[in-house]
Design a protein around this motif. Structure first.
Motif, PDB file in Angstrom:
ATOM      1  N   UNK A   1       3.438   8.862  -0.920  1.00 24.12           N
ATOM      2  CA  UNK A   1       3.868  10.173  -1.397  1.00 24.12           C
ATOM      3  C   UNK A   1       4.351  11.033  -0.232  1.00 24.12           C
ATOM      4  N   UNK A   2       3.683  10.951   0.903  1.00 24.49           N
ATOM      5  CA  UNK A   2       4.081  11.702   2.081  1.00 24.49           C
ATOM      6  C   UNK A   2       5.460  11.263   2.564  1.00 24.49           C
ATOM      7  N   UNK A   3       5.699   9.959   2.599  1.00 23.08           N
ATOM      8  CA  UNK A   3       7.021   9.447   2.990  1.00 23.08           C
ATOM      9  C   UNK A   3       8.076   9.909   1.992  1.00 23.08           C
ATOM     10  N   UNK A   4       7.762   9.837   0.701  1.00 24.27           N
ATOM     11  CA  UNK A   4       8.712  10.240  -0.335  1.00 24.27           C
ATOM     12  C   UNK A   4       9.049  11.726  -0.227  1.00 24.27           C
ATOM     13  N   UNK A   5       8.051  12.562   0.018  1.00 25.10           N
ATOM     14  CA  UNK A   5       8.289  14.007   0.157  1.00 25.10           C
ATOM     15  C   UNK A   5       9.105  14.289   1.416  1.00 25.10           C
ATOM     16  N   UNK A   6       8.806  13.594   2.513  1.00 26.96           N
ATOM     17  CA  UNK A   6       9.584  13.789   3.739  1.00 26.96           C
ATOM     18  C   UNK A   6      11.044  13.410   3.521  1.00 26.96           C
TER      19      UNK A   6
ATOM     20  N   UNK B   1       0.814  -1.218   0.000  1.00 26.05           N
ATOM     21  CA  UNK B   1       0.000   0.000   0.000  1.00 26.05           C
ATOM     22  C   UNK B   1       0.850   1.273   0.000  1.00 26.05           C
ATOM     23  N   UNK B   2       2.067   1.187   0.513  1.00 21.67           N
ATOM     24  CA  UNK B   2       2.958   2.347   0.482  1.00 21.67           C
ATOM     25  C   UNK B   2       3.659   2.493  -0.868  1.00 21.67           C
TER      26      UNK B   2
ATOM     27  N   UNK C   1      -3.665   7.893  -7.677  1.00 26.15           N
ATOM     28  CA  UNK C   1      -4.897   7.840  -6.906  1.00 26.15           C
ATOM     29  C   UNK C   1      -4.648   8.314  -5.476  1.00 26.15           C
ATOM     30  N   UNK C   2      -5.717   8.553  -4.727  1.00 26.01           N
ATOM     31  CA  UNK C   2      -5.553   8.939  -3.325  1.00 26.01           C
ATOM     32  C   UNK C   2      -4.867   7.864  -2.485  1.00 26.01           C
ATOM     33  N   UNK C   3      -4.857   6.632  -2.956  1.00 29.90           N
ATOM     34  CA  UNK C   3      -4.153   5.578  -2.229  1.00 29.90           C
ATOM     35  C   UNK C   3      -2.654   5.828  -2.168  1.00 29.90           C
ATOM     36  N   UNK C   4      -2.138   6.657  -3.064  1.00 31.63           N
ATOM     37  CA  UNK C   4      -0.705   6.938  -3.089  1.00 31.63           C
ATOM     38  C   UNK C   4      -0.293   7.983  -2.052  1.00 31.63           C
ATOM     39  N   UNK C   5      -1.238   8.581  -1.356  1.00 31.55           N
ATOM     40  CA  UNK C   5      -0.919   9.657  -0.421  1.00 31.55           C
ATOM     41  C   UNK C   5       0.047   9.241   0.695  1.00 31.55           C
ATOM     42  N   UNK C   6      -0.114   8.099   1.363  1.00 32.94           N
ATOM     43  CA  UNK C   6       0.865   7.732   2.399  1.00 32.94           C
ATOM     44  C   UNK C   6       2.280   7.561   1.840  1.00 32.94           C
TER      45      UNK C   6
ATOM     46  N   UNK D   1      12.923   2.398   3.646  1.00 33.82           N
ATOM     47  CA  UNK D   1      12.173   3.082   4.706  1.00 33.82           C
ATOM     48  C   UNK D   1      10.737   2.568   4.764  1.00 33.82           C
ATOM     49  N   UNK D   2      10.125   2.357   3.612  1.00 35.00           N
ATOM     50  CA  UNK D   2       8.757   1.830   3.587  1.00 35.00           C
ATOM     51  C   UNK D   2       8.692   0.418   4.170  1.00 35.00           C
ATOM     52  N   UNK D   3       9.720  -0.387   3.919  1.00 36.54           N
ATOM     53  CA  UNK D   3       9.737  -1.724   4.526  1.00 36.54           C
ATOM     54  C   UNK D   3       9.876  -1.615   6.042  1.00 36.54           C
TER      55      UNK D   3
END
Length: 97
Positions: free
Chosen positions: A45-50, A22-23, A38-43, A76-78
């Motif tokens: 995307x937030x990690x990537x921007x951070x 999902x991340x 899609x909005x599912x990419x928001x989490x 990091x996502x893992x």
């Protein structure tokens, strides 16, 4: 440090892979074709921007291109997914008790 080791089954449990997927996948699909973003990419995307903001502050990493952020992003996502999986297992154990 007895009892602080994480069993291997927690590192590869289904909640870990589901949260990892999902991340990663909605963001990756949105990068390939922006119509599929899609909005599912928001989490993710937030990690990537951070990570991009942190990378922009560090002088050593500042000259890297965006495509070089993908490997650390996956790692990091893992790590986030492992924490989610451990939390899920702790909640299940608490509910079973």
């Amino acid at each position: 440090m007895n009892g602080t080791r994480v069993p291997v089954d927690r590192l590869v449990a289904p909640p870990v892979w589901i949260s990892f997927a999902l991340l990663i996948f909605p963001l990756a699909i949105g990068v390939v074709d922006t119509r599929l973003f899609s909005p599912l990419a928001l989490p993710g995307y937030t990690v990537f921007v951070a990570m991009t903001v942190v990378g922009d502050v560090l002088p050593v990493v500042r000259n890297f291109g965006f495509r070089l952020y993908w490997l650390p992003f996956v790692v990091v996502c893992y790590g986030i997914s492992v924490v989610v999986g451990i939390g899920y297992r702790a909640l299940r154990r608490r509910d079973d008790a």
